[in-house]
Design an enzyme around this catalytic site. Structure first.
Site, short mmCIF file in Angstrom:
data_model
loop_
_atom_site.label_atom_id
_atom_site.label_comp_id
_atom_site.label_asym_id
_atom_site.label_seq_id
_atom_site.Cartn_x
_atom_site.Cartn_y
_atom_site.Cartn_z
N ARG A 1 -18.73 -1.67 2.78
CA ARG A 1 -19.16 -2.98 2.59
C ARG A 1 -20.51 -3.38 2.54
O ARG A 1 -21.08 -4.06 1.34
CB ARG A 1 -18.16 -4.06 3.31
N PHE B 1 -6.19 0.27 5.50
CA PHE B 1 -4.90 0.17 4.66
C PHE B 1 -4.63 1.57 3.82
O PHE B 1 -3.36 1.75 3.74
CB PHE B 1 -4.75 -0.96 3.89
N GLU C 1 0.81 -1.31 0.14
CA GLU C 1 0.09 -0.23 -0.02
C GLU C 1 0.69 1.33 -0.07
O GLU C 1 0.40 2.16 -0.79
CB GLU C 1 -1.09 0.01 1.02
N HIS D 1 -14.71 -0.52 2.88
CA HIS D 1 -14.75 -1.36 4.35
C HIS D 1 -14.62 -0.57 5.34
O HIS D 1 -13.80 -0.95 6.35
CB HIS D 1 -13.89 -2.41 4.04
#
Length: 326
Positions: A170, A86, A61, A112
């Site tokens: 999500r 992330f 990332e 998410h």
């Protein structure tokens, strides 16, 4: 109370995928990068349409953020895609130094987010990301409420000059905003005019605020409900105008109560219009593993919690002073 209905429920991450594809069609400079989560970020259609404009970075990332920053130098408009955890905490140094400090035109697409990541548990659920990102100078922070608004927000982010943090989720949630809506960054959306209390909601909590408003109506409480889809820049005029009328406010968000929408509103009110305020947010804790709906109930992120917060704040309501609106 204005009635809102919906005929389907869809995940906001799919709204991002649809918006990314359309943005790619509108501007050949739009490119996408992903950290090994193509399906989760709903990037498949973009990849099929523009395979030469997609970069699979893998589980790296920090490297993805650096590459995205570099792509902007050549005029590209990169969207980075991975989970919100992330997209922020893991790569904060790279975002601060390579993107925000340099005012690079990177769009950080974060899926998410919040508790509704669900069964993956506390290590993957992030409740601090809004606070992290809004502290960065020049960073725009957007948290849309449903599929249609997320699609519109993605298109607006692509056209915006400067770094953007676009947060979505999500689970499937009701789709209740117009398909053809105009999304204006920094301009809140009035959902229901009212006179008794202001409810400022963002993300998944917007629908819960609408449901709370219907319950409050049965109690004789006329709630003004505003969708704060852009947390930075905050629509200060909309907030101050509403709170000056109602005299009290409840903020609702799927985020830690420290550092999120509630704190942005509190800072504004403390300076210009001191007002009783209640938070509907996670109370300074991490999440846990479990079904998203069960977690939202356990941590008090639902319509019932908003109703309870309204009843509390009404007991503290005082005569308001005239705000300073600029």
């Amino acid at each position: 109370m204005k009635k809102y209905t919906y005929t389907e429920s869809k995940d906001t991450r799919s709204g991002f995928g649809a918006g990314l594809l359309e943005a790619g069609k509108e501007d050949e400079n739009v490119v996408a990068l992903c950290a090994d989560l193509i399906g989760s970020l709903k990037m498949n259609d973009f990849i099929k349409a523009f395979p030469e404009r997609f970069f699979q970075i893998g589980i790296a990332e920090a490297n993805m953020m650096g590459i995205a920053a570099g792509l902007t130098i050549g005029g590209k408009i990169p969207f980075t895609g991975t989970f919100a955890n992330f997209s922020t905490g893991r790569v904060y140094d790279q975002i601060r130094q390579s993107i925000a400090y340099s005012d690079k035109n990177v769009k950080i697409a974060a899926s998410h987010a919040g508790l509704t990541l669900g069964e993956d548990g506390a290590t993957h659920q992030i409740l601090e990301d809004i606070g992290l990102m809004k502290m960065l100078p020049g960073m725009t922070v957007i948290n849309p409420c449903d599929y249609n608004q997320t699609k519109a927000a993605t298109l607006a982010a692509a056209k915006h000059k400067g770094p953007v943090y676009l947060r979505f989720g999500r689970p499937v949630v009701p789709v209740f905003t117009p398909e053809d809506q105009e999304f204006v960054i920094g301009e809140a959306v009035m959902l229901n005019p009212g006179t008794t209390v202001t409810i400022l909601a963002t993300g998944h909590l917007v629908w819960e605020a609408i449901c709370a408003g219907e319950e409050l109506e049965t109690l004789g409480i006329d709630a003004e409900i505003i969708n704060i889809h852009t947390i930075k820049p905050l629509d200060e005029k909309a907030v101050l105008t509403s709170v000056a009328k109602t005299g009290c406010v409840v903020t609702a968000e799927e985020h830690n109560r420290i550092g999120g929408l509630g704190d942005s509103v509190a800072q504004l009110l403390a300076k210009q219009l001191p007002t009783p305020q209640e938070y509907v947010a996670v109370n300074d804790s991490f999440g846990e593993s479990g079904p998203p709906s069960a977690l939202m109930d356990k941590y008090g992120l639902n319509a019932d919690a908003i109703v309870a917060a309204v009843l509390r704040v009404l007991k503290r309501k005082v005569v308001t002073i005239k705000p300073i609106i600029t």
